[in-house]
Structures are given as C-alpha cells and as structure tokens.
Write a protein that holds these residues in place. Structure first.
Motif, PDB file in Angstrom:
ATOM      1  N   ILE A  11       0.893  -0.908  -0.012  1.00 36.92           N
ATOM      2  CA  ILE A  11      -0.059   0.090   0.038  1.00 36.92           C
ATOM      3  C   ILE A  11       0.880   1.040   0.056  1.00 36.92           C
ATOM      4  CG2 ILE A  11      -0.040   0.068   2.423  1.00 36.92           C
ATOM      5  CD1 ILE A  11      -3.174   0.989   2.161  1.00 36.92           C
ATOM      6  N   HIS A  12       0.391   2.329  -0.745  1.00 30.46           N
ATOM      7  CA  HIS A  12       0.933   3.542  -0.584  1.00 30.46           C
ATOM      8  C   HIS A  12      -0.101   4.682  -0.271  1.00 30.46           C
ATOM      9  CE1 HIS A  12      -0.704   4.075  -4.569  1.00 30.46           C
ATOM     10  NE2 HIS A  12       0.157   4.897  -5.011  1.00 30.46           N
ATOM     11  N   ALA A  13       0.193   5.715   0.094  1.00 33.62           N
ATOM     12  CA  ALA A  13      -0.624   6.651   0.536  1.00 33.62           C
ATOM     13  C   ALA A  13      -1.873   7.023  -0.224  1.00 33.62           C
ATOM     14  CB  ALA A  13       0.031   8.171   0.902  1.00 33.62           C
ATOM     15  N   PRO A  14      -1.856   6.933  -1.509  1.00 31.94           N
ATOM     16  CA  PRO A  14      -2.896   7.499  -2.404  1.00 31.94           C
ATOM     17  C   PRO A  14      -4.088   6.392  -2.230  1.00 31.94           C
ATOM     18  CG  PRO A  14      -0.772   8.116  -3.651  1.00 31.94           C
ATOM     19  CD  PRO A  14      -0.433   7.219  -2.311  1.00 31.94           C
ATOM     20  N   LEU A  40      -1.364  -9.012   6.106  1.00 26.61           N
ATOM     21  CA  LEU A  40      -0.135  -8.447   6.306  1.00 26.61           C
ATOM     22  C   LEU A  40      -0.202  -7.202   5.356  1.00 26.61           C
ATOM     23  CD1 LEU A  40       2.613 -11.170   5.938  1.00 26.61           C
ATOM     24  CD2 LEU A  40       1.287 -10.371   8.044  1.00 26.61           C
ATOM     25  N   VAL A  41      -0.348  -6.081   5.856  1.00 25.42           N
ATOM     26  CA  VAL A  41      -0.248  -4.615   4.918  1.00 25.42           C
ATOM     27  C   VAL A  41       0.950  -4.035   5.168  1.00 25.42           C
ATOM     28  CG1 VAL A  41      -1.619  -2.661   4.776  1.00 25.42           C
ATOM     29  CG2 VAL A  41      -2.736  -4.648   5.437  1.00 25.42           C
ATOM     30  N   GLN A  42       1.847  -3.763   4.112  1.00 24.08           N
ATOM     31  CA  GLN A  42       2.940  -3.415   4.084  1.00 24.08           C
ATOM     32  C   GLN A  42       3.007  -1.856   3.362  1.00 24.08           C
ATOM     33  OE1 GLN A  42       5.823  -4.721   5.478  1.00 24.08           O
ATOM     34  NE2 GLN A  42       7.233  -3.035   5.083  1.00 24.08           N
ATOM     35  N   GLU A  43       3.291  -0.910   3.925  1.00 23.19           N
ATOM     36  CA  GLU A  43       3.335   0.328   3.204  1.00 23.19           C
ATOM     37  C   GLU A  43       4.780   0.628   2.540  1.00 23.19           C
ATOM     38  OE1 GLU A  43       3.104   5.130   3.783  1.00 23.19           O
ATOM     39  OE2 GLU A  43       2.955   3.843   5.838  1.00 23.19           O
ATOM     40  N   ASP A  44       4.580   0.866   1.363  1.00 22.50           N
ATOM     41  CA  ASP A  44       5.751   1.171   0.608  1.00 22.50           C
ATOM     42  C   ASP A  44       6.276   2.537   0.827  1.00 22.50           C
ATOM     43  OD1 ASP A  44       7.788   0.831  -1.495  1.00 22.50           O
ATOM     44  OD2 ASP A  44       6.142   1.758  -2.614  1.00 22.50           O
ATOM     45  N   GLY A  45       6.819   2.647   2.002  1.00 23.44           N
ATOM     46  CA  GLY A  45       7.407   4.074   2.633  1.00 23.44           C
ATOM     47  C   GLY A  45       7.122   4.363   4.017  1.00 23.44           C
ATOM     48  N   TRP A  46       7.490   5.559   4.516  1.00 32.64           N
ATOM     49  CA  TRP A  46       6.932   5.744   5.909  1.00 32.64           C
ATOM     50  C   TRP A  46       6.446   7.112   5.845  1.00 32.64           C
ATOM     51  CZ3 TRP A  46       8.844   2.773   9.832  1.00 32.64           C
ATOM     52  CH2 TRP A  46       9.971   1.756   9.516  1.00 32.64           C
ATOM     53  N   THR A  47       5.109   7.046   6.130  1.00 34.82           N
ATOM     54  CA  THR A  47       4.161   8.152   6.080  1.00 34.82           C
ATOM     55  C   THR A  47       3.251   8.110   7.126  1.00 34.82           C
ATOM     56  OG1 THR A  47       2.275   7.622   4.657  1.00 34.82           O
ATOM     57  CG2 THR A  47       4.246   8.131   3.419  1.00 34.82           C
ATOM     58  N   ARG A  59      -6.022  -9.751  13.339  1.00 35.85           N
ATOM     59  CA  ARG A  59      -5.619 -10.472  12.439  1.00 35.85           C
ATOM     60  C   ARG A  59      -4.941  -9.743  11.199  1.00 35.85           C
ATOM     61  NH1 ARG A  59     -11.617 -12.814  10.714  1.00 35.85           N
ATOM     62  NH2 ARG A  59     -12.084 -10.642  11.009  1.00 35.85           N
ATOM     63  N   VAL A  60      -4.866  -8.474  11.484  1.00 31.62           N
ATOM     64  CA  VAL A  60      -4.317  -7.400  10.512  1.00 31.62           C
ATOM     65  C   VAL A  60      -2.894  -7.008  11.145  1.00 31.62           C
ATOM     66  CG1 VAL A  60      -4.483  -5.436   9.346  1.00 31.62           C
ATOM     67  CG2 VAL A  60      -6.564  -6.778   9.599  1.00 31.62           C
ATOM     68  N   VAL A  61      -1.864  -7.098  10.405  1.00 31.16           N
ATOM     69  CA  VAL A  61      -0.587  -6.533  10.786  1.00 31.16           C
ATOM     70  C   VAL A  61      -0.110  -5.748   9.847  1.00 31.16           C
ATOM     71  CG1 VAL A  61       1.818  -7.262  11.491  1.00 31.16           C
ATOM     72  CG2 VAL A  61      -0.164  -8.949  11.817  1.00 31.16           C
ATOM     73  N   PHE A  62       0.210  -4.326  10.316  1.00 32.80           N
ATOM     74  CA  PHE A  62       0.726  -3.160   9.560  1.00 32.80           C
ATOM     75  C   PHE A  62       2.189  -2.887   9.849  1.00 32.80           C
ATOM     76  CE2 PHE A  62       1.024   1.407   9.168  1.00 32.80           C
ATOM     77  CZ  PHE A  62       1.387   1.537   7.970  1.00 32.80           C
ATOM     78  N   VAL A  72       8.652  -4.960  -3.856  1.00 32.15           N
ATOM     79  CA  VAL A  72       9.562  -4.825  -2.858  1.00 32.15           C
ATOM     80  C   VAL A  72       8.667  -5.044  -1.512  1.00 32.15           C
ATOM     81  CG1 VAL A  72      11.354  -3.451  -1.551  1.00 32.15           C
ATOM     82  CG2 VAL A  72      11.355  -3.885  -4.139  1.00 32.15           C
ATOM     83  N   ALA A  73       7.641  -4.317  -1.364  1.00 35.04           N
ATOM     84  CA  ALA A  73       6.976  -4.166  -0.255  1.00 35.04           C
ATOM     85  C   ALA A  73       6.230  -5.402  -0.158  1.00 35.04           C
ATOM     86  CB  ALA A  73       5.657  -3.036  -0.275  1.00 35.04           C
ATOM     87  N   ARG A  74       5.695  -6.111  -1.118  1.00 34.37           N
ATOM     88  CA  ARG A  74       5.159  -7.544  -1.004  1.00 34.37           C
ATOM     89  C   ARG A  74       6.038  -8.540  -0.510  1.00 34.37           C
ATOM     90  NH1 ARG A  74       3.085  -6.734  -6.299  1.00 34.37           N
ATOM     91  NH2 ARG A  74       1.145  -5.624  -6.340  1.00 34.37           N
TER      92      ARG A  74
END
Length: 251
Positions: A11-14, A40-47, A59-62, A72-74
């Motif tokens: 995921i990314h911010a938009p 597993l929700v992986q942000e592509d970046g730090w925002t 059950r949701v891990v961020f 790369v995030a996946r």
C-alpha cells in the motif's frame, strides 16, 4: 491448531482510503473448517497517511519500510508470512464472496497445482463492473501456456496476476516478486507458470478498482523505453527458469 492463509497487501498513501473496502471484502470470506486468515499490510514508505486507515483487527498486521515499489513491499512482507498459502490483494481491490475458499479448494485438491488465478471484473468509479471475453477454460493451466500467450499477444497475459494465490514455499523459492518499478506481478506469474501447473477459476475472484490515481494509470507505466526493458527482463527470467528445467513439485 488452525491452518492459515496469509493475505499480502502493498500500500502507498494514495490508495489508503480504499483499504477499508478491501478489509470488508476479506472479512466476509468464509473459509473451510479449520482455516483462518492473516492480513499483512505493508506500506511502501514511511508516512502518516496509511495507518489511520488500517483496521483495528488482531488478524491485521501493519508495517512500514523504505520505498521500493509494490514488489519490494510484498516481498519484504513475506518475512512474516505464515501458513501454506499466500494470497495477493491490492489495497484498492476487493475479493468477492467465496474467493479464498475456491483458491484453497483447488490447491488442496491437487499437490501438482502451485498457484491459482481467477476471473476479474473491473470495478468502475460509478460502482458498476465490467468484464472481458477471452478467459481460459475453468481448470488447470499447464506449464508454459501463460508465457506463450503473453509473448504472442503483445505482452498481455491470459490471466490476471492480481488474483494469484500461491504455495508459500514455491513463492519463496522464486524470490517473491521481481524488483521492477512495474510488471513485478506479471514477472512472478510467468515464473510460476514456467515451473508449476496452475489453476483458473471461471468464477469472479477479484474486483479490480479503476481510478485515476492507480499506478497502472500513470504515464510512467507506459513509457516505451522502460516498458521494453521490463518485458525483456520478465521474459528472460522465465526463459532462464525453463532452461534450468526446474519443476514444482520436485520428483
């Protein structure tokens, strides 16, 4: 102890505002007895833009990490994947009812099937959906079929990589997603098809959201020079795997 399917989302911010819709579609999935899911929700970046949209569900891990694109995030999320199977779900897409159960049924029924895909409907901004002709027949997809079709049809695959459900050990053996700015999921699909039989479900397994902010709708995605390079390396990887004659499962 229950058996687990891990759902991986980059995921990314938009795309963060759509995450709750993805979660609602995941929560409605009815799994066979003895199964559960972990997301597993992986942000592509730090925002600070994504976390407020992450559901408060054990059950949701961020997690977050330095930006490198969705592949790369996946792939970094795989460090925390548990269970026998990994399901891909993009942050702006939705799973129709029964999608996970159908994936599990196909993979559990035949150990020679390494991955599954399914029919896709575009989810349009007005809430309507649109399908497309030309899906393969319901059933197994033999090795090499996707690569041959992709090469003969202008780099268009006959099945959608955003619907993949994969045996975790096979996904890890292939190194996860390709380290590309785009087409990383197509690269994985072609690699999977080179080494393992797949399965296609004629029932709709994904609602693929169309919106103006999606990455595949940006000009950079169709830049000719980059696209040519992506297609070359995607094909080269698949051809190299074919040349090595590695097959899943072994034996």
């Amino acid at each position: 102890m229950s058996r687990r399917i891990t759902v991986v989302t980059a995921i990314h911010a938009p795309s963060a505002p759509y995450l709750q819709d993805a979660y609602a579609s995941l929560r409605q999935q009815e799994l066979p007895a003895g199964w559960d899911w972990r997301w597993l929700v992986q942000e592509d970046g730090w925002t600070d833009d994504v976390r407020p949209h992450v559901p408060a569900d054990p059950r949701v891990v961020f997690r977050q990490g330095r930006p490198g694109g969705p592949g790369v995030a996946r792939t970094i999320a795989l460090a925390h994947a548990e269970g026998e199977y990994v399901k891909i779900l993009d942050a702006d897409d939705q799973l129709p009812a029964g999608a996970l159960a159908r994936d599990l049924a196909a993979l559990e029924a035949d150990p020679t099937i390494g991955w599954t895909t399914s029919r896709v409907l575009d989810l349009l901004p007005d809430g309507s959906t649109a399908g497309f002709p030309g899906d393969p027949a319901n059933g197994p997809i033999e090795r090499g079929v996707v690569l041959d079709f992709w090469k003969a049809n202008g780099f268009r695959a006959p099945v959608h990589p955003a619907t993949l459900c994969v045996r975790r050990d096979l996904l890890l053996a292939l190194g996860g997603w390709m380290a590309l700015p785009a087409s990383e999921d197509t690269g994985l699909l072609l690699a999977l098809n080179t080494v393992a039989r797949g399965w296609f479900s004629e029932q709709v397994g994904l609602l693929y959201r169309k919106w103006e902010g999606q990455a595949t709708g940006q000009a950079a995605h169709v830049d000719p020079a980059e696209r040519d390079a992506r297609m070359l390396v995607v094909e080269a990887r698949a051809r190299a795997l074919a040349g090595l004659e590695w097959r899943y499962p072994l034996g």
